[in-house]
Motif scaffolding. Structure first.
Motif, PDB file in Angstrom:
ATOM      1  N   UNK A  10       0.802  -1.227   0.000  1.00  0.00           N
ATOM      2  CA  UNK A  10       0.000   0.000   0.000  1.00  0.00           C
ATOM      3  C   UNK A  10       0.837   1.282   0.000  1.00  0.00           C
ATOM      4  N   UNK A  11       2.078   1.206   0.483  1.00  0.00           N
ATOM      5  CA  UNK A  11       2.913   2.409   0.470  1.00  0.00           C
ATOM      6  C   UNK A  11       3.347   2.762  -0.949  1.00  0.00           C
ATOM      7  N   UNK A  12       3.611   1.751  -1.770  1.00  0.00           N
ATOM      8  CA  UNK A  12       3.981   2.000  -3.177  1.00  0.00           C
ATOM      9  C   UNK A  12       2.795   2.595  -3.918  1.00  0.00           C
ATOM     10  N   UNK A  13       1.610   2.061  -3.660  1.00  0.00           N
ATOM     11  CA  UNK A  13       0.402   2.580  -4.308  1.00  0.00           C
ATOM     12  C   UNK A  13       0.195   4.052  -3.922  1.00  0.00           C
ATOM     13  N   UNK A  14       0.275   4.356  -2.646  1.00  0.00           N
ATOM     14  CA  UNK A  14       0.061   5.725  -2.175  1.00  0.00           C
ATOM     15  C   UNK A  14       1.129   6.679  -2.728  1.00  0.00           C
ATOM     16  N   UNK A  15       2.380   6.253  -2.712  1.00  0.00           N
ATOM     17  CA  UNK A  15       3.472   7.093  -3.223  1.00  0.00           C
ATOM     18  C   UNK A  15       3.290   7.352  -4.720  1.00  0.00           C
ATOM     19  N   UNK A  16       2.936   6.308  -5.462  1.00  0.00           N
ATOM     20  CA  UNK A  16       2.729   6.444  -6.906  1.00  0.00           C
ATOM     21  C   UNK A  16       1.576   7.396  -7.202  1.00  0.00           C
ATOM     22  N   UNK A  17       0.490   7.253  -6.469  1.00  0.00           N
ATOM     23  CA  UNK A  17      -0.653   8.148  -6.676  1.00  0.00           C
ATOM     24  C   UNK A  17      -0.273   9.596  -6.386  1.00  0.00           C
ATOM     25  N   UNK A  18       0.508   9.827  -5.337  1.00  0.00           N
ATOM     26  CA  UNK A  18       0.931  11.182  -4.994  1.00  0.00           C
ATOM     27  C   UNK A  18       1.832  11.772  -6.083  1.00  0.00           C
ATOM     28  N   UNK A  22       0.675  14.913  -8.479  1.00  0.00           N
ATOM     29  CA  UNK A  22       1.506  16.111  -8.517  1.00  0.00           C
ATOM     30  C   UNK A  22       1.833  16.562  -9.926  1.00  0.00           C
ATOM     31  N   UNK A  23       1.757  15.647 -10.881  1.00  0.00           N
ATOM     32  CA  UNK A  23       1.999  15.959 -12.293  1.00  0.00           C
ATOM     33  C   UNK A  23       0.695  16.089 -13.076  1.00  0.00           C
ATOM     34  N   UNK A  24      -0.429  16.202 -12.364  1.00  0.00           N
ATOM     35  CA  UNK A  24      -1.758  16.335 -12.972  1.00  0.00           C
ATOM     36  C   UNK A  24      -2.127  15.168 -13.888  1.00  0.00           C
ATOM     37  N   UNK A  25      -1.733  13.968 -13.486  1.00  0.00           N
ATOM     38  CA  UNK A  25      -2.121  12.755 -14.197  1.00  0.00           C
ATOM     39  C   UNK A  25      -3.173  12.046 -13.348  1.00  0.00           C
ATOM     40  N   UNK A  26      -4.347  11.875 -13.928  1.00  0.00           N
ATOM     41  CA  UNK A  26      -5.429  11.205 -13.218  1.00  0.00           C
ATOM     42  C   UNK A  26      -5.147   9.727 -13.040  1.00  0.00           C
ATOM     43  N   UNK A  27      -5.406   9.220 -11.848  1.00  0.00           N
ATOM     44  CA  UNK A  27      -5.143   7.821 -11.508  1.00  0.00           C
ATOM     45  C   UNK A  27      -6.403   7.209 -10.923  1.00  0.00           C
ATOM     46  N   UNK A  28      -6.689   5.981 -11.327  1.00  0.00           N
ATOM     47  CA  UNK A  28      -7.818   5.245 -10.764  1.00  0.00           C
ATOM     48  C   UNK A  28      -7.277   3.972 -10.134  1.00  0.00           C
ATOM     49  N   UNK A  29      -7.575   3.759  -8.860  1.00  0.00           N
ATOM     50  CA  UNK A  29      -7.099   2.576  -8.146  1.00  0.00           C
ATOM     51  C   UNK A  29      -8.169   1.492  -8.196  1.00  0.00           C
ATOM     52  N   UNK A  30      -7.793   0.334  -8.710  1.00  0.00           N
ATOM     53  CA  UNK A  30      -8.728  -0.778  -8.826  1.00  0.00           C
ATOM     54  C   UNK A  30      -8.407  -1.856  -7.791  1.00  0.00           C
ATOM     55  N   UNK A  44      -4.141 -10.250  -2.598  1.00  0.00           N
ATOM     56  CA  UNK A  44      -4.642  -9.660  -3.838  1.00  0.00           C
ATOM     57  C   UNK A  44      -4.005  -8.294  -4.072  1.00  0.00           C
ATOM     58  N   UNK A  45      -3.335  -8.133  -5.190  1.00  0.00           N
ATOM     59  CA  UNK A  45      -2.706  -6.833  -5.467  1.00  0.00           C
ATOM     60  C   UNK A  45      -3.732  -5.791  -5.908  1.00  0.00           C
ATOM     61  N   UNK A  46      -3.399  -4.558  -5.673  1.00  0.00           N
ATOM     62  CA  UNK A  46      -4.181  -3.430  -6.176  1.00  0.00           C
ATOM     63  C   UNK A  46      -3.536  -2.972  -7.481  1.00  0.00           C
ATOM     64  N   UNK A  47      -4.347  -2.363  -8.342  1.00  0.00           N
ATOM     65  CA  UNK A  47      -3.851  -1.884  -9.626  1.00  0.00           C
ATOM     66  C   UNK A  47      -4.105  -0.391  -9.763  1.00  0.00           C
ATOM     67  N   UNK A  48      -3.136   0.299 -10.361  1.00  0.00           N
ATOM     68  CA  UNK A  48      -3.309   1.700 -10.704  1.00  0.00           C
ATOM     69  C   UNK A  48      -3.511   1.798 -12.209  1.00  0.00           C
ATOM     70  N   UNK A  49      -4.552   2.508 -12.595  1.00  0.00           N
ATOM     71  CA  UNK A  49      -4.893   2.676 -13.999  1.00  0.00           C
ATOM     72  C   UNK A  49      -4.773   4.155 -14.358  1.00  0.00           C
ATOM     73  N   UNK A  50      -4.320   4.419 -15.603  1.00  0.00           N
ATOM     74  CA  UNK A  50      -4.246   5.783 -16.121  1.00  0.00           C
ATOM     75  C   UNK A  50      -4.835   5.804 -17.529  1.00  0.00           C
ATOM     76  N   UNK A  51      -5.159   6.991 -17.995  1.00  0.00           N
ATOM     77  CA  UNK A  51      -5.650   7.118 -19.368  1.00  0.00           C
ATOM     78  C   UNK A  51      -4.534   6.737 -20.332  1.00  0.00           C
TER      79      UNK A  51
END
Length: 71
Positions: A10-18, A22-30, A44-51
């Motif tokens: 969860x720390x990698x997910x949170x750091x990546x989202x931050x 900060x670069x104005x890239x929208x992220x969706x956590x699945x 079960x891993x969480x996934x980060x999705x971007x456009x």
């Protein structure tokens, strides 16, 4: 949406989202709810999705910060 990152940490997910926010890239956590249902054991891993149009830049940002990406 394209998968950028898959992690049980969860720390990698949170750091990546931050970083991406900060670069104005929208992220969706699945898979957040699935991860909670399994009792936070970390199976079960969480996934980060971007456009799709943000994928190249998002990958570069995470690589520059030594975060390993999904293939």
């Amino acid at each position: 949406m394209k998968e950028l990152l898959r992690s049980n940490d969860p720390t990698i997910i949170a750091f990546s989202k931050a970083l991406l926010s900060g670069e104005d890239i929208g992220v969706f956590e699945m898979d957040v709810h699935m991860s909670v249902l399994e009792g936070s054991v970390g199976i079960l891993p969480r996934r980060l999705m971007v456009r799709e149009q943000d994928l190249f830049m998002a990958r570069a940002i995470l690589r520059d910060n030594d975060i390993h990406l999904s293939d």
